[in-house]
Write a protein that holds these residues in place. Structure first.
Motif, PDB file in Angstrom:
ATOM      1  N   GLU A 196       0.825  -1.203   0.000  1.00  0.00           N
ATOM      2  CA  GLU A 196       0.000   0.000   0.000  1.00  0.00           C
ATOM      3  C   GLU A 196       0.863   1.259   0.000  1.00  0.00           C
ATOM      4  O   GLU A 196       0.556   2.239  -0.690  1.00  0.00           O
ATOM      5  CB  GLU A 196      -0.922  -0.019   1.230  1.00  0.00           C
ATOM      6  CG  GLU A 196      -1.805   1.208   1.397  1.00  0.00           C
ATOM      7  CD  GLU A 196      -2.873   1.333   0.313  1.00  0.00           C
ATOM      8  OE1 GLU A 196      -3.502   2.395   0.236  1.00  0.00           O
ATOM      9  OE2 GLU A 196      -3.059   0.369  -0.454  1.00  0.00           O
ATOM     10  N   GLN A 206       0.912   4.380  -2.663  1.00  0.00           N
ATOM     11  CA  GLN A 206       0.718   5.767  -2.235  1.00  0.00           C
ATOM     12  C   GLN A 206       1.875   6.668  -2.653  1.00  0.00           C
ATOM     13  O   GLN A 206       1.661   7.828  -3.030  1.00  0.00           O
ATOM     14  CB  GLN A 206       0.526   5.812  -0.704  1.00  0.00           C
ATOM     15  CG  GLN A 206      -0.802   5.214  -0.246  1.00  0.00           C
ATOM     16  CD  GLN A 206      -0.881   5.082   1.259  1.00  0.00           C
ATOM     17  OE1 GLN A 206       0.148   4.917   1.941  1.00  0.00           O
ATOM     18  NE2 GLN A 206      -2.083   5.153   1.800  1.00  0.00           N
ATOM     19  N   LYS A 216      -2.824  15.329   2.583  1.00  0.00           N
ATOM     20  CA  LYS A 216      -3.676  14.294   3.160  1.00  0.00           C
ATOM     21  C   LYS A 216      -3.106  12.904   2.890  1.00  0.00           C
ATOM     22  O   LYS A 216      -3.022  12.061   3.796  1.00  0.00           O
ATOM     23  CB  LYS A 216      -5.091  14.408   2.583  1.00  0.00           C
ATOM     24  CG  LYS A 216      -6.074  13.401   3.169  1.00  0.00           C
ATOM     25  CD  LYS A 216      -7.469  13.595   2.577  1.00  0.00           C
ATOM     26  CE  LYS A 216      -8.435  12.580   3.163  1.00  0.00           C
ATOM     27  NZ  LYS A 216      -9.803  12.740   2.590  1.00  0.00           N
ATOM     28  N   LEU A 217      -2.671  12.676   1.635  1.00  0.00           N
ATOM     29  CA  LEU A 217      -2.122  11.367   1.298  1.00  0.00           C
ATOM     30  C   LEU A 217      -0.775  11.155   1.975  1.00  0.00           C
ATOM     31  O   LEU A 217      -0.447  10.029   2.377  1.00  0.00           O
ATOM     32  CB  LEU A 217      -1.977  11.230  -0.218  1.00  0.00           C
ATOM     33  CG  LEU A 217      -1.526   9.841  -0.723  1.00  0.00           C
ATOM     34  CD1 LEU A 217      -2.488   8.754  -0.257  1.00  0.00           C
ATOM     35  CD2 LEU A 217      -1.402   9.825  -2.242  1.00  0.00           C
ATOM     36  N   ALA A 252       0.072  12.246   4.908  1.00  0.00           N
ATOM     37  CA  ALA A 252      -0.223  11.874   6.297  1.00  0.00           C
ATOM     38  C   ALA A 252      -0.624  10.404   6.391  1.00  0.00           C
ATOM     39  O   ALA A 252      -0.183   9.682   7.292  1.00  0.00           O
ATOM     40  CB  ALA A 252      -1.325  12.768   6.853  1.00  0.00           C
ATOM     41  N   GLU A 253      -1.471   9.942   5.442  1.00  0.00           N
ATOM     42  CA  GLU A 253      -1.876   8.531   5.442  1.00  0.00           C
ATOM     43  C   GLU A 253      -0.682   7.617   5.194  1.00  0.00           C
ATOM     44  O   GLU A 253      -0.541   6.564   5.840  1.00  0.00           O
ATOM     45  CB  GLU A 253      -2.938   8.299   4.369  1.00  0.00           C
ATOM     46  CG  GLU A 253      -4.275   8.980   4.644  1.00  0.00           C
ATOM     47  CD  GLU A 253      -5.263   8.761   3.519  1.00  0.00           C
ATOM     48  OE1 GLU A 253      -4.918   8.020   2.571  1.00  0.00           O
ATOM     49  OE2 GLU A 253      -6.370   9.322   3.592  1.00  0.00           O
ATOM     50  N   THR A 254       0.185   8.032   4.279  1.00  0.00           N
ATOM     51  CA  THR A 254       1.367   7.223   3.972  1.00  0.00           C
ATOM     52  C   THR A 254       2.292   7.138   5.173  1.00  0.00           C
ATOM     53  O   THR A 254       2.820   6.065   5.504  1.00  0.00           O
ATOM     54  CB  THR A 254       2.118   7.817   2.767  1.00  0.00           C
ATOM     55  OG1 THR A 254       1.216   7.946   1.669  1.00  0.00           O
ATOM     56  CG2 THR A 254       3.281   6.925   2.353  1.00  0.00           C
ATOM     57  N   LYS A 293       1.468   7.375   8.247  1.00  0.00           N
ATOM     58  CA  LYS A 293       0.844   6.503   9.253  1.00  0.00           C
ATOM     59  C   LYS A 293       1.129   5.040   8.930  1.00  0.00           C
ATOM     60  O   LYS A 293       1.418   4.240   9.820  1.00  0.00           O
ATOM     61  CB  LYS A 293      -0.668   6.746   9.297  1.00  0.00           C
ATOM     62  CG  LYS A 293      -1.076   8.012  10.023  1.00  0.00           C
ATOM     63  CD  LYS A 293      -2.591   8.132  10.077  1.00  0.00           C
ATOM     64  CE  LYS A 293      -3.013   9.396  10.800  1.00  0.00           C
ATOM     65  NZ  LYS A 293      -4.503   9.558  10.831  1.00  0.00           N
ATOM     66  N   ASN A 294       1.024   4.690   7.640  1.00  0.00           N
ATOM     67  CA  ASN A 294       1.294   3.303   7.254  1.00  0.00           C
ATOM     68  C   ASN A 294       2.758   2.933   7.473  1.00  0.00           C
ATOM     69  O   ASN A 294       3.078   1.819   7.882  1.00  0.00           O
ATOM     70  CB  ASN A 294       0.908   3.087   5.786  1.00  0.00           C
ATOM     71  CG  ASN A 294      -0.590   2.944   5.592  1.00  0.00           C
ATOM     72  OD1 ASN A 294      -1.307   2.554   6.515  1.00  0.00           O
ATOM     73  ND2 ASN A 294      -1.073   3.267   4.403  1.00  0.00           N
ATOM     74  N   LYS A 341       3.114   2.313  11.041  1.00  0.00           N
ATOM     75  CA  LYS A 341       2.569   1.001  11.392  1.00  0.00           C
ATOM     76  C   LYS A 341       3.575  -0.101  11.072  1.00  0.00           C
ATOM     77  O   LYS A 341       3.754  -1.033  11.861  1.00  0.00           O
ATOM     78  CB  LYS A 341       1.269   0.749  10.627  1.00  0.00           C
ATOM     79  CG  LYS A 341       0.073   1.514  11.153  1.00  0.00           C
ATOM     80  CD  LYS A 341      -1.171   1.177  10.325  1.00  0.00           C
ATOM     81  CE  LYS A 341      -2.378   1.952  10.811  1.00  0.00           C
ATOM     82  NZ  LYS A 341      -3.589   1.663   9.993  1.00  0.00           N
TER      83      LYS A 341
END
Length: 971
Positions: free
Chosen positions: A544, A548, A742-743, A745-747, A749-750, A753
């Protein structure tokens, strides 16, 4: 595979019959052939496959529905052990199941070959077959017990229990630490990721075969009971075979019920029913039949109360359909007791005269150990009357003796209806013809939640007794708002995932460090199923992230600006927005700190005026804040109400305007005493009125937002000076920049993780070892003398217990006080009453309470700093009952002033004994303490507690319950 039987080969040619005969002869010489010849029934294909894999030397994971016969595989493993002259250990998650399995194996192999080890029972521990709880085996492994010598097979029953968040980690510890030569036989309910679990077993145990069977030997039919009618959940074919489609009659009933509770033109739900119908022109109709759009007619809909069913009605309906005996799951102890009472009050009686005689004989014989006063305290006569008429409740709060009676009578077919909590679904073997689920929602301790497909499968798995019933039945009771489609979804998904709950504890960590050293211990932890699952999830996350990153590159290209670096401009704009929000939050944050400080400053007896969100008015403090970081103050209002206030419920700091001296022991649970407290408060203030609120702010808090405002102005200036600020396409570029941010920030976070899931368990272990080093339990990665004591202390508060041991608190405590201290350290309350600290029964325990609180506060602060799970605060709710008990009081007197059920008291008393046992095992370092702990345990282990700690064998009388050997290993 087992050769075909001779009956199936009569039509074969002579040559093939001869070959089959040779094959049968060869099979009969194998251990599997010898074993299967002793069985009264042919083995199922999955049983044969698992047994063959065992005989070939592989470990096996067998996942099959409840009642499918998984234990046959376990029995074959025991057969192999006996034939090879090796030992076999049979482990279970709970003592009750261990006791039951021990009794079953004794009936098969005799007492001389079978042993039992639980935390409070040791019987024939050197036997070739030993049944034990999984915790006992874990402790054996850590202690390098000689009992592990010549161990060939370990059967792990109910292995899906490793998902249990409280005790599941023990399964993984055992699987990891067992010697390589031991073959593991893991028996599980049907789980959806059996292959994943099997792959992990293959990694840590070597060659492991996964055998999955979803076939139920007794077919399960699904129903919904609506009013007095039993409906099939699924529609049927012409051959009466259920389909996957929901019964259309149920769908229509649900739709009709939904419309009946919808507000209509009159604004009242249900008024479209009888005597309140309206025609299209607005005229009211009586109880007349109305035409629908298709020209058909139907009578007015029944009110929704007609669709519901009471518990006595449910019993009558099932009895009429021949579906008894049944287990009805009610997610409430009080609900189970109330259900029995409702059925008795309705005059229901399900047993014959001869059955009544058998029931009373069994009950009276088993209850002969109860003192007369205990019988009255336990409502024995009501319990006995319910059994006599075929009804019983079964839940964790029930006296263990009563549970044993219910289980025995139900197994003999004498009890027809048992109302039980879900703990029965994970406990001993109690199948029924029918399982009823009263509601599809349960309270999990925090909120009401829908039950999961896995829980539904576990509960309904009890339905259908193999060898007795040709089919089992699962019945859901109709409730307002019931969705038949949702019920069908639960029933159709018959599996659930097995997720690890493994995490290192202080005791586990210090044992691993002592045995293997830090690096090898980290490697062992990284081989856990928890880390195995985390590593597998990283693969998908990494894919993922790659996707991204490609999208981010495209966004960067789209937001390019010819005037300058728009990425920098977007960053400034984003920082400005954050700074503006931070400035607006600053004042609220300071105000909240002021409120917190004011709550922490309140003392018992302070009189305050509470306006805020709850508007409680003039109140008096009866319990101080406790936790400074989350203060919660107990107050009694002017109306005599007991309330708790926290920072979330106040709009401004609160300060006392008067005070009153209150007694040291406040019985705040008594309405009469709370009225007295309110009266004392008013007597102290007389006609004095609380000051007008507003402007109250403790000294030391001053709002300083100059820095925040200066930062906002600085960013605004930078933004306006940036070249991109004047770009005519600025907002178009900003649109792409917003998407990029926004993307991004999501990246990120991944990515976090992925980093967080890599070596997660080992990094937690490192933090634990560092904290233990700070407290002196470890030095230069070597376990110190205090650490050696910690190795033998198990439980949720293991480190706190060890800290108190090292502090010298227990050095001079009398046995009675040690029992009270152990009660303080093991008890956990499900009620939110932890702010109340009652006066302790002895001066030593009163001083101990303060010392325990001080050590706990220091420990939880260190845990928060180390980013570790915080140890639960000790709760005094069990201290008084245990001290009264050890002083010789009867059960009813011991429980005075508490809401504790007798069964709960006995369960907690066992845990008190377990902790005292652990402390007594430290006799090499603390010999005098060990002696006093053993004496304290003897004081607890009397009467009904002692009986409940025993097991009953078929050839033993109840008078022998005191003749039990002690075992130092904890359960």
């Amino acid at each position: 595979m087992c050769p075909d039987s001779s009956d199936q080969q009569q039509d074969l040619p002579p040559s093939e019959r001869y070959a089959a005969s040779r094959k049968r002869a060869e099979f009969s010489k194998t251990e599997l052939g010898k074993f299967s010849a002793r069985l009264r029934f042919p083995m199922d294909p999955f049983q044969l496959e698992a047994a063959e894999q065992l005989e070939e030397g592989h470990a096996v994971l067998v996942a099959a529905p409840t009642g499918a016969g998984k234990t046959v595989v376990a029995e074959f493993a025991i057969h192999l052990a006996l034939s090879q002259g090796k030992k076999a250990f049979y482990t279970t998650p709970i003592k009750a199941l261990s006791n039951q399995k021990y009794t079953d194996l004794v009936a098969t192999y005799g007492q001389e070959k079978v042993g039992l080890l639980t935390g409070d029972t040791s019987r024939n521990p050197e036997a070739q077959i030993v049944v034990m709880t999984t915790e006992v085996l874990r402790n054996m492994l850590y202690a390098d017990s000689t009992a592990l010598e010549n161990l060939g097979y370990v059967i792990m029953d109910e292995v899906h229990y490793l998902a249990d968040r409280f005790r599941g980690a023990v399964w993984e510890e055992v699987i990891i630490h067992l010697p390589e030569s031991v073959q593991v036989v893991a028996l599980s309910a049907t789980v959806s990721n059996a292959e994943e679990f099997g792959a992990w077993l293959d990694t840590v145990r070597g060659s492991t075969s996964v055998i999955v069977s979803e076939h139920r030997p007794v077919p399960l039919w699904q129903h919904v009971l609506v009013g007095k009618e039993l409906y099939d959940l699924f529609s049927m074919t012409g051959d009466k075979i259920p389909t996957t489609q929901v019964n259309p009659e149920l769908v229509q009933l649900a739709e009709r019920a939904r419309r009946d509770i919808q507000p209509n033109d009159w604004g009242r739900p249900g008024s479209r029913g009888r005597n309140r119908q309206r025609t299209r022109n607005g005229r009211r109709q009586g109880d007349r039949r109305q035409s629908d759009r298709r020209g058909s007619f139907e009578s007015s809909r029944p009110p929704r109360k007609d669709l519901r069913v009471s518990r006595p009605q449910m019993v009558r309906a099932l009895s009429r359909e021949g579906l008894l005996p049944c287990i009805t799951f009610i997610f409430s102890r009080n609900g189970c007791a109330a259900a029995v009472e409702q059925c008795l009050n309705a005059g229901l009686d399900l047993t014959t005269g001869s059955e009544k005689n058998q029931i009373l004989e069994t009950v009276d014989r088993a209850a002969s150990v109860l003192a007369e006063q205990d019988r009255d305290a336990l409502d024995f006569w009501g319990f006995r009357d319910g059994l006599r008429r075929g009804f019983a409740a079964h839940h964790a709060g029930l006296l263990p003796l009563f549970k044993e009676i219910v289980e025995e009578l139900f197994a003999e077919g004498l009890i027809k209806v048992v109302f039980a909590t879900e703990t029965l679904a994970l406990g001993i073997n109690m199948p029924a013809r029918t399982v009823v689920i009263e509601k599809l929602v349960k309270f999990d301790g925090e909120s009401h939640k829908d039950i999961t497909p896995g829980e539904y499968t576990q509960l309904t798995g009890r339905a259908g007794r193999r060898g007795i019933d040709v089919e089992g039945h699962a019945v859901v009771l109709w409730q307002p708002g019931l969705d038949p489609g949702a019920v069908a979804g639960l029933a159709a998904r018959r599996t659930y995932p097995l997720n690890s709950s493994f995490k290192p504890t202080y005791n586990m960590s210090v044992n691993l460090l002592a045995r293997f050293g830090r690096e090898r211990a980290r490697n062992i932890l990284e081989s856990s199923f928890a880390q195995f699952q985390a590593d597998r999830s990283v693969v998908g996350l990494a894919q993922e992230v790659q996707r991204q990153e490609r999208s981010l590159a495209g966004y960067e290209e789209s937001m390019q600006c010819h005037l300058g670096d728009f990425t920098e401009y977007a960053r400034l704009r984003h920082e400005l927005s954050k700074a503006e929000k931070a400035a607006s939050r600053s004042r609220n944050r300071v105000q909240r700190r002021a409120i917190m400080e004011s709550l922490n400053n309140l003392a018992v007896g302070d009189i305050i005026d509470i306006q805020g969100g709850r508007h409680l008015g003039t109140s008096v403090v009866v319990s101080a804040a406790g936790n400074p970081t989350n203060p919660r103050v107990g107050v009694v209002t002017g109306k005599g109400q007991l309330r708790r206030i926290s920072t979330d419920e106040l709009d401004e700091p609160i300060v006392p305007f008067a005070g009153v001296e209150l007694p040291r022991k406040l019985m705040t649970k008594s309405p009469k005493h709370r009225k007295n407290i309110a009266g004392w408060m008013y007597g102290a203030i007389g006609h004095q009125r609380p000051p007008i609120s507003g402007g109250k702010q403790p000294v030391g808090f001053r709002y300083k937002d100059e820095h925040d405002l200066a930062r906002v102005e600085e960013l605004r200036a930078e933004l306006h000076a940036h070249p991109c600020h004047g770009c005519p396409e600025r907002e178009n570029h900003q649109t792409w920049a917003n998407r990029w941010q926004k993307l991004r920030a999501e990246t990120d976070k991944n990515i976090a993780k992925i980093q967080g899931r890599t070596n997660t368990i080992a990094r937690t272990f490192d933090r634990i070892i560092n904290l233990l080093t700070d407290f002196g339990y470890v030095e230069h990665d070597e376990v110190t003398e205090p650490g050696q004591s910690l190795r033998r202390i198990y439980g949720d508060r293991d480190l706190l217990v060890s800290m108190l041991l090292q502090s010298g608190l227990m050095d001079s405590m009398a046995p009675e006080d040690l029992a009270g201290l152990a009660a303080l350290l093991v008890f956990e309350s499900s009620m939110e009453d932890q702010i109340f600290q009652p006066a302790m029964p002895t001066e030593a325990l009163q001083e101990a309470l303060d010392i325990v609180d001080e050590h706990w506060y220091n420990l939880q602060a260190a845990e928060r700093h180390a980013d570790l799970s915080v140890t639960d605060q000790p709760h005094p709710g069990l201290v008084w009952p245990i001290v009264r008990w050890v002083r010789g009081h009867e059960l009813l007197a011991s429980l005075t002033g508490t809401d504790m059920a007798a069964g709960d008291f006995i369960r907690w008393a066992r845990q008190v004994m377990d902790l005292l046992d652990q402390l007594a095992s430290l006799d090499d370092a603390h010999p005098d303490l060990a002696r006093r702990c053993r004496r304290a345990k003897d004081l607890v282990n009397r009467g009904i507690v002692a009986y409940s700690s025993a097991i009953r064998l078929p050839d033993e009388s109840h008078d022998d319950y005191n003749a039990i050997e002690e075992l130092d290993l904890d359960q």
